[in-house]
Scaffold this motif. Structure first.
Motif, mmCIF file in Angstrom:
data_model
loop_
_atom_site.group_PDB
_atom_site.id
_atom_site.type_symbol
_atom_site.label_atom_id
_atom_site.label_comp_id
_atom_site.label_asym_id
_atom_site.label_seq_id
_atom_site.Cartn_x
_atom_site.Cartn_y
_atom_site.Cartn_z
ATOM 1 N N ASN A 1 0.844 -0.992 0.003
ATOM 2 C CA ASN A 1 -0.120 0.265 0.128
ATOM 3 C C ASN A 1 0.801 1.169 0.105
ATOM 4 O O ASN A 1 0.437 2.154 -0.686
ATOM 5 C CB ASN A 1 -0.774 0.029 1.374
ATOM 6 C CG ASN A 1 -2.010 -1.010 1.099
ATOM 7 O OD1 ASN A 1 -2.399 -1.337 0.106
ATOM 8 N ND2 ASN A 1 -2.502 -1.577 2.007
ATOM 9 N N LYS A 2 1.990 1.139 0.521
ATOM 10 C CA LYS A 2 2.970 2.512 0.579
ATOM 11 C C LYS A 2 3.538 2.660 -0.612
ATOM 12 O O LYS A 2 3.441 3.758 -1.191
ATOM 13 C CB LYS A 2 4.033 2.220 1.712
ATOM 14 C CG LYS A 2 3.586 2.350 3.056
ATOM 15 C CD LYS A 2 4.660 1.938 4.185
ATOM 16 C CE LYS A 2 4.352 2.175 5.475
ATOM 17 N NZ LYS A 2 5.200 1.771 6.331
ATOM 18 N N LEU A 3 3.872 1.316 -1.376
ATOM 19 C CA LEU A 3 4.367 1.772 -2.668
ATOM 20 C C LEU A 3 3.227 2.054 -3.660
ATOM 21 O O LEU A 3 3.782 2.806 -4.271
ATOM 22 C CB LEU A 3 4.773 0.171 -2.894
ATOM 23 C CG LEU A 3 5.647 0.220 -4.499
ATOM 24 C CD1 LEU A 3 6.708 1.057 -4.715
ATOM 25 C CD2 LEU A 3 5.796 -1.392 -4.881
ATOM 26 N N LYS B 1 -10.073 0.455 7.076
ATOM 27 C CA LYS B 1 -10.462 1.552 7.261
ATOM 28 C C LYS B 1 -9.049 2.474 7.404
ATOM 29 O O LYS B 1 -8.996 3.531 6.925
ATOM 30 C CB LYS B 1 -11.393 2.104 8.548
ATOM 31 C CG LYS B 1 -12.901 1.825 8.392
ATOM 32 C CD LYS B 1 -13.537 2.338 9.091
ATOM 33 C CE LYS B 1 -15.206 1.756 8.948
ATOM 34 N NZ LYS B 1 -16.143 2.220 9.837
ATOM 35 N N ASP B 2 -8.202 2.055 8.274
ATOM 36 C CA ASP B 2 -7.021 2.689 8.328
ATOM 37 C C ASP B 2 -6.008 2.867 7.174
ATOM 38 O O ASP B 2 -5.445 3.870 7.019
ATOM 39 C CB ASP B 2 -6.132 2.049 9.644
ATOM 40 C CG ASP B 2 -5.827 0.377 9.541
ATOM 41 O OD1 ASP B 2 -6.599 -0.159 8.708
ATOM 42 O OD2 ASP B 2 -4.924 0.007 9.949
ATOM 43 N N VAL B 3 -6.281 1.558 6.247
ATOM 44 C CA VAL B 3 -5.624 1.651 4.908
ATOM 45 C C VAL B 3 -5.971 2.867 4.317
ATOM 46 O O VAL B 3 -5.363 3.672 3.432
ATOM 47 C CB VAL B 3 -5.401 0.267 4.504
ATOM 48 C CG1 VAL B 3 -4.885 0.522 2.710
ATOM 49 C CG2 VAL B 3 -4.819 -0.623 5.096
ATOM 50 N N ALA B 4 -7.548 2.779 4.098
ATOM 51 C CA ALA B 4 -8.270 3.984 3.471
ATOM 52 C C ALA B 4 -7.694 5.362 3.804
ATOM 53 O O ALA B 4 -7.515 6.189 3.038
ATOM 54 C CB ALA B 4 -9.736 3.741 3.504
ATOM 55 N N GLU B 5 -7.685 5.461 5.093
ATOM 56 C CA GLU B 5 -7.213 6.871 5.838
ATOM 57 C C GLU B 5 -5.762 7.002 5.548
ATOM 58 O O GLU B 5 -5.614 8.149 5.345
ATOM 59 C CB GLU B 5 -7.673 6.671 7.334
ATOM 60 C CG GLU B 5 -6.893 7.922 8.053
ATOM 61 C CD GLU B 5 -7.813 9.038 7.637
ATOM 62 O OE1 GLU B 5 -7.361 10.406 7.598
ATOM 63 O OE2 GLU B 5 -8.943 9.194 6.988
ATOM 64 N N TYR B 6 -5.027 6.156 5.437
ATOM 65 C CA TYR B 6 -3.484 6.209 5.172
ATOM 66 C C TYR B 6 -3.459 6.894 3.446
ATOM 67 O O TYR B 6 -2.603 7.864 3.678
ATOM 68 C CB TYR B 6 -2.611 4.865 5.059
ATOM 69 C CG TYR B 6 -1.462 5.019 4.500
ATOM 70 C CD1 TYR B 6 -0.340 5.536 5.004
ATOM 71 C CD2 TYR B 6 -1.181 4.527 3.177
ATOM 72 C CE1 TYR B 6 0.748 5.894 4.395
ATOM 73 C CE2 TYR B 6 -0.011 4.509 2.689
ATOM 74 C CZ TYR B 6 0.967 5.210 3.275
ATOM 75 O OH TYR B 6 2.313 5.327 2.508
ATOM 76 N N PHE B 7 -4.264 6.220 2.696
ATOM 77 C CA PHE B 7 -3.981 6.811 1.331
ATOM 78 C C PHE B 7 -4.654 8.192 1.218
ATOM 79 O O PHE B 7 -4.041 9.109 0.588
ATOM 80 C CB PHE B 7 -5.200 5.990 0.451
ATOM 81 C CG PHE B 7 -4.496 4.560 -0.107
ATOM 82 C CD1 PHE B 7 -3.435 4.644 -0.708
ATOM 83 C CD2 PHE B 7 -5.207 3.333 0.193
ATOM 84 C CE1 PHE B 7 -2.686 3.335 -1.122
ATOM 85 C CE2 PHE B 7 -4.556 2.421 -0.307
ATOM 86 C CZ PHE B 7 -3.461 2.365 -0.961
ATOM 87 N N ARG B 8 -5.779 8.549 2.054
ATOM 88 C CA ARG B 8 -6.401 9.864 2.086
ATOM 89 C C ARG B 8 -5.345 10.923 2.604
ATOM 90 O O ARG B 8 -4.977 11.913 2.044
ATOM 91 C CB ARG B 8 -7.608 9.995 2.687
ATOM 92 C CG ARG B 8 -8.276 11.377 2.441
ATOM 93 C CD ARG B 8 -9.474 11.411 3.484
ATOM 94 N NE ARG B 8 -8.814 11.669 4.807
ATOM 95 C CZ ARG B 8 -8.158 12.762 5.463
ATOM 96 N NH1 ARG B 8 -7.702 13.576 4.844
ATOM 97 N NH2 ARG B 8 -7.688 12.593 6.779
ATOM 98 N N ARG B 9 -4.967 10.422 3.735
ATOM 99 C CA ARG B 9 -3.610 11.193 4.412
ATOM 100 C C ARG B 9 -2.361 11.546 3.654
ATOM 101 O O ARG B 9 -2.012 12.571 3.347
ATOM 102 C CB ARG B 9 -3.468 10.717 5.793
ATOM 103 C CG ARG B 9 -2.733 11.855 6.526
ATOM 104 C CD ARG B 9 -2.538 11.287 8.118
ATOM 105 N NE ARG B 9 -1.813 9.833 7.938
ATOM 106 C CZ ARG B 9 -2.436 8.843 8.415
ATOM 107 N NH1 ARG B 9 -3.740 8.841 8.693
ATOM 108 N NH2 ARG B 9 -1.871 7.614 8.278
#
Length: 170
Positions: free
Chosen positions: A55-57, A81-89
């Motif tokens: 996801n970071k890549l 939800k935390d991965v989705a929030e990571y993308f948005r942030r």
């Protein structure tokens, strides 16, 4: 309000009818740029194991990729939800959020939506590319969740399973 409504179940574009891709996409990731150079119109599969930072890549590619004035489309299927929030942030902090269209399907959402998410993202990307003349980079994450959703729907329809229980058309 929408200008147009498109069918998300449209036919795939015939690859032979496309113009030959010649434009290099600079991802800003040296191993991709030098070893597996990404060309406009090409797919870049990123295979990852459980717990690895795919996801970071994916987020880094969306933030850094340049062709000319690239727009972006990000499609995440079955993510938490935390991965989705990571993308948005991540996109917001880098300033890329203003040029990103995100299609998110959370792991708590129905699996039918997981099947529709990539179709909606690709339909929007085709509209932006072919009708609006934009350069579009589509990044889809967590194809495993998509495949598992197809397997679940296939089992519910009592279709004959293929390898590992996945439908043969996957």
């Amino acid at each position: 309000y929408a200008e147009r409504f498109e069918d998300i179940n449209g036919s795939a574009i015939n690859p032979v009818s496309r113009s030959y891709p010649r434009n290099y996409i600079r991802t800003g990731i040296s191993s991709i740029d030098s070893l597996i150079t990404l060309i406009r119109g090409q797919k870049l599969p990123i295979f990852s194991g459980s717990g690895m930072s795919h996801n970071k890549l994916a987020a880094q590619i969306v933030r850094q990729a340049k062709l000319s004035e690239d727009e972006g489309a990000n499609c995440a299927m079955g993510v938490t939800k935390d991965v989705a929030e990571y993308f948005r942030r991540s996109f917001e902090e880098s300033g890329a959020l203003s040029r990103v269209t995100m299609f998110l399907n959370l792991s708590s959402d129905p699996i039918v939506e997981r099947i529709l998410t990539p179709r909606c993202a690709l339909t929007a990307a085709e509209y932006l590319a072919f009708e609006q003349g934009m350069h579009i980079l589509v990044v889809m994450t967590d194809m495993t969740s998509y495949a598992e959703a197809l397997r679940e729907i296939s089992a519910a329809k009592k279709e004959v399973p293929g390898r590992r229980g996945y439908p043969g058309y996957l």
